[in-house]
Write a protein that holds these residues in place. Structure first.
Motif, PDB file in Angstrom:
ATOM      1  N   GLY A  39       0.806  -1.205   0.000  1.00 12.40           N
ATOM      2  CA  GLY A  39       0.000   0.000   0.000  1.00 12.40           C
ATOM      3  C   GLY A  39       0.839   1.254   0.000  1.00 12.40           C
ATOM      4  N   ALA A  40       0.215   2.330   0.462  1.00  8.40           N
ATOM      5  CA  ALA A  40       0.875   3.625   0.568  1.00  8.40           C
ATOM      6  C   ALA A  40       0.378   4.287   1.848  1.00  8.40           C
ATOM      7  CB  ALA A  40       0.552   4.489  -0.646  1.00  8.40           C
ATOM      8  N   ILE A  41       1.226   5.138   2.430  1.00 11.62           N
ATOM      9  CA  ILE A  41       0.873   5.811   3.677  1.00 11.62           C
ATOM     10  C   ILE A  41       1.276   7.277   3.586  1.00 11.62           C
ATOM     11  CG2 ILE A  41       3.053   5.258   4.805  1.00 11.62           C
ATOM     12  CD1 ILE A  41       1.432   4.864   7.419  1.00 11.62           C
ATOM     13  N   ARG A  42       0.494   8.121   4.261  1.00  9.19           N
ATOM     14  CA  ARG A  42       0.848   9.545   4.365  1.00  9.19           C
ATOM     15  C   ARG A  42       0.314  10.092   5.675  1.00  9.19           C
ATOM     16  NH1 ARG A  42      -3.127  12.729   0.130  1.00  9.19           N
ATOM     17  NH2 ARG A  42      -5.085  12.126   1.105  1.00  9.19           N
ATOM     18  N   VAL A  43       0.969  11.133   6.157  1.00 11.20           N
ATOM     19  CA  VAL A  43       0.550  11.813   7.383  1.00 11.20           C
ATOM     20  C   VAL A  43      -0.400  12.935   6.980  1.00 11.20           C
ATOM     21  CG1 VAL A  43       1.326  13.131   9.380  1.00 11.20           C
ATOM     22  CG2 VAL A  43       2.721  11.255   8.504  1.00 11.20           C
ATOM     23  N   THR A  44      -1.569  12.989   7.636  1.00 11.56           N
ATOM     24  CA  THR A  44      -2.534  14.039   7.308  1.00 11.56           C
ATOM     25  C   THR A  44      -2.651  15.093   8.393  1.00 11.56           C
ATOM     26  OG1 THR A  44      -4.320  12.652   8.179  1.00 11.56           O
ATOM     27  CG2 THR A  44      -3.887  12.546   5.804  1.00 11.56           C
ATOM     28  N   GLY A  45      -2.154  14.801   9.578  1.00 16.14           N
ATOM     29  CA  GLY A  45      -2.190  15.773  10.662  1.00 16.14           C
ATOM     30  C   GLY A  45      -1.141  15.437  11.698  1.00 16.14           C
ATOM     31  N   GLY A  46      -0.484  16.436  12.225  1.00 14.09           N
ATOM     32  CA  GLY A  46       0.563  16.197  13.207  1.00 14.09           C
ATOM     33  C   GLY A  46       1.855  15.735  12.551  1.00 14.09           C
ATOM     34  N   ALA A  47       2.667  15.009  13.304  1.00  9.54           N
ATOM     35  CA  ALA A  47       3.957  14.542  12.790  1.00  9.54           C
ATOM     36  C   ALA A  47       4.201  13.108  13.251  1.00  9.54           C
ATOM     37  CB  ALA A  47       5.084  15.435  13.276  1.00  9.54           C
ATOM     38  N   ILE A  48       4.665  12.291  12.326  1.00 10.88           N
ATOM     39  CA  ILE A  48       5.076  10.922  12.614  1.00 10.88           C
ATOM     40  C   ILE A  48       6.490  10.785  12.087  1.00 10.88           C
ATOM     41  CG2 ILE A  48       4.659   8.473  12.193  1.00 10.88           C
ATOM     42  CD1 ILE A  48       1.698   9.160  11.801  1.00 10.88           C
ATOM     43  N   ASP A  49       7.393  10.363  12.958  1.00 10.94           N
ATOM     44  CA  ASP A  49       8.803  10.258  12.604  1.00 10.94           C
ATOM     45  C   ASP A  49       9.007   9.314  11.416  1.00 10.94           C
ATOM     46  OD1 ASP A  49      11.533  10.809  12.942  1.00 10.94           O
ATOM     47  OD2 ASP A  49      11.809   8.937  14.038  1.00 10.94           O
ATOM     48  N   GLY A  50       9.677   9.823  10.384  1.00  7.60           N
ATOM     49  CA  GLY A  50      10.002   9.012   9.210  1.00  7.60           C
ATOM     50  C   GLY A  50       8.966   9.051   8.105  1.00  7.60           C
ATOM     51  N   LEU A  51       7.834   9.714   8.320  1.00  9.65           N
ATOM     52  CA  LEU A  51       6.797   9.800   7.294  1.00  9.65           C
ATOM     53  C   LEU A  51       6.433  11.254   7.059  1.00  9.65           C
ATOM     54  CD1 LEU A  51       4.455   6.920   8.491  1.00  9.65           C
ATOM     55  CD2 LEU A  51       6.154   6.840   6.660  1.00  9.65           C
ATOM     56  N   GLY A  52       5.885  11.522   5.865  1.00 12.00           N
ATOM     57  CA  GLY A  52       5.522  12.887   5.521  1.00 12.00           C
ATOM     58  C   GLY A  52       4.144  12.970   4.900  1.00 12.00           C
ATOM     59  N   PRO A  53       3.784  14.147   4.387  1.00 10.56           N
ATOM     60  CA  PRO A  53       2.442  14.344   3.849  1.00 10.56           C
ATOM     61  C   PRO A  53       2.220  13.753   2.454  1.00 10.56           C
ATOM     62  CG  PRO A  53       3.699  16.367   3.712  1.00 10.56           C
ATOM     63  CD  PRO A  53       4.550  15.388   4.451  1.00 10.56           C
ATOM     64  N   LYS A  54       3.275  13.307   1.788  1.00  9.12           N
ATOM     65  CA  LYS A  54       3.110  12.684   0.473  1.00  9.12           C
ATOM     66  C   LYS A  54       2.973  11.181   0.643  1.00  9.12           C
ATOM     67  CE  LYS A  54       5.625  16.105  -2.180  1.00  9.12           C
ATOM     68  NZ  LYS A  54       6.683  16.341  -3.149  1.00  9.12           N
ATOM     69  N   TRP A  55       2.323  10.545  -0.342  1.00 13.14           N
ATOM     70  CA  TRP A  55       2.168   9.097  -0.294  1.00 13.14           C
ATOM     71  C   TRP A  55       3.535   8.427  -0.385  1.00 13.14           C
ATOM     72  CZ3 TRP A  55      -2.124   7.190   1.427  1.00 13.14           C
ATOM     73  CH2 TRP A  55      -3.348   7.819   1.168  1.00 13.14           C
ATOM     74  N   HIS A  56       3.795   7.479   0.524  1.00  7.84           N
ATOM     75  CA  HIS A  56       5.019   6.689   0.526  1.00  7.84           C
ATOM     76  C   HIS A  56       4.635   5.224   0.353  1.00  7.84           C
ATOM     77  CE1 HIS A  56       7.528  10.009   1.909  1.00  7.84           C
ATOM     78  NE2 HIS A  56       6.529  10.326   2.710  1.00  7.84           N
ATOM     79  N   ARG A  57       5.173   4.579  -0.671  1.00  5.25           N
ATOM     80  CA  ARG A  57       4.856   3.180  -0.949  1.00  5.25           C
ATOM     81  C   ARG A  57       5.641   2.248  -0.044  1.00  5.25           C
ATOM     82  NH1 ARG A  57       1.421   2.639  -4.411  1.00  5.25           N
ATOM     83  NH2 ARG A  57       0.977   4.197  -5.945  1.00  5.25           N
ATOM     84  N   GLY A  58       5.079   1.059   0.146  1.00  7.31           N
ATOM     85  CA  GLY A  58       5.759   0.054   0.940  1.00  7.31           C
ATOM     86  C   GLY A  58       4.817  -1.064   1.325  1.00  7.31           C
ATOM     87  N   TYR A  59       5.201  -1.761   2.383  1.00  3.98           N
ATOM     88  CA  TYR A  59       4.420  -2.880   2.898  1.00  3.98           C
ATOM     89  C   TYR A  59       4.158  -2.649   4.374  1.00  3.98           C
ATOM     90  CZ  TYR A  59       5.456  -5.363  -1.388  1.00  3.98           C
ATOM     91  OH  TYR A  59       5.533  -5.720  -2.695  1.00  3.98           O
TER      92      TYR A  59
END
Length: 142
Positions: A39-59
């Protein structure tokens, strides 16, 4: 062409083959974990270490209440995200996320003061919601 360029730079072919074998074996191992999904993941509010507001692919896969996201393309780094809750899967807007089939879904998750969205194929929506949100877990907790 690429091999010729690497040879000119002094990189042995065996090093290239070994690195490729390492990456492919890691991908196979990540994909075959119980409950793993692409899938893909993105941060929509606040901050999560290692992730950002753009879609990041992975498992992704779940270990109890912790969501483990293995980042593509090399699949060597994991983001560990303790999840407080997840919403119901919703259909992704047209063009919102690509390369996840004809009917991708988005699951919004909450962690501390941050929120993130996990986009997956429609078939993987229950895996993305996590173990606490399955009907069996709800019945067991009551």
């Amino acid at each position: 062409m690429l091999i010729a360029l690497l040879a000119v730079l002094g990189v042995d072919l065996i090093v290239v083959v070994a690195l490729l074998a390492l990456v492919l074996s890691r991908k196979r191992w990540v994909k075959r974990r119980p409950g793993a999904f692409h899938g893909a993941i993105r941060v929509t509010g606040g901050a999560i270490d290692g992730l950002g507001p753009k879609w990041h692919r992975g498992y992704g896969h779940w270990v109890r209440d912790v969501f483990v996201w293995t980042k593509a393309p090399m699949l060597f780094r994991n983001a560990l995200i303790p999840i407080d809750g997840a919403d119901e899967p919703q259909a992704a807007r047209p063009g919102e996320v690509k390369r996840l089939g004809d009917h991708p879904v988005v699951v919004r998750v909450r962690t501390g003061g941050a929120t993130a969205e996990i986009a997956v194929r429609g078939d993987d929506s229950e895996l993305a919601r996590g173990p606490r949100n399955t009907p069996e877990a709800v019945v067991a907790s009551t």
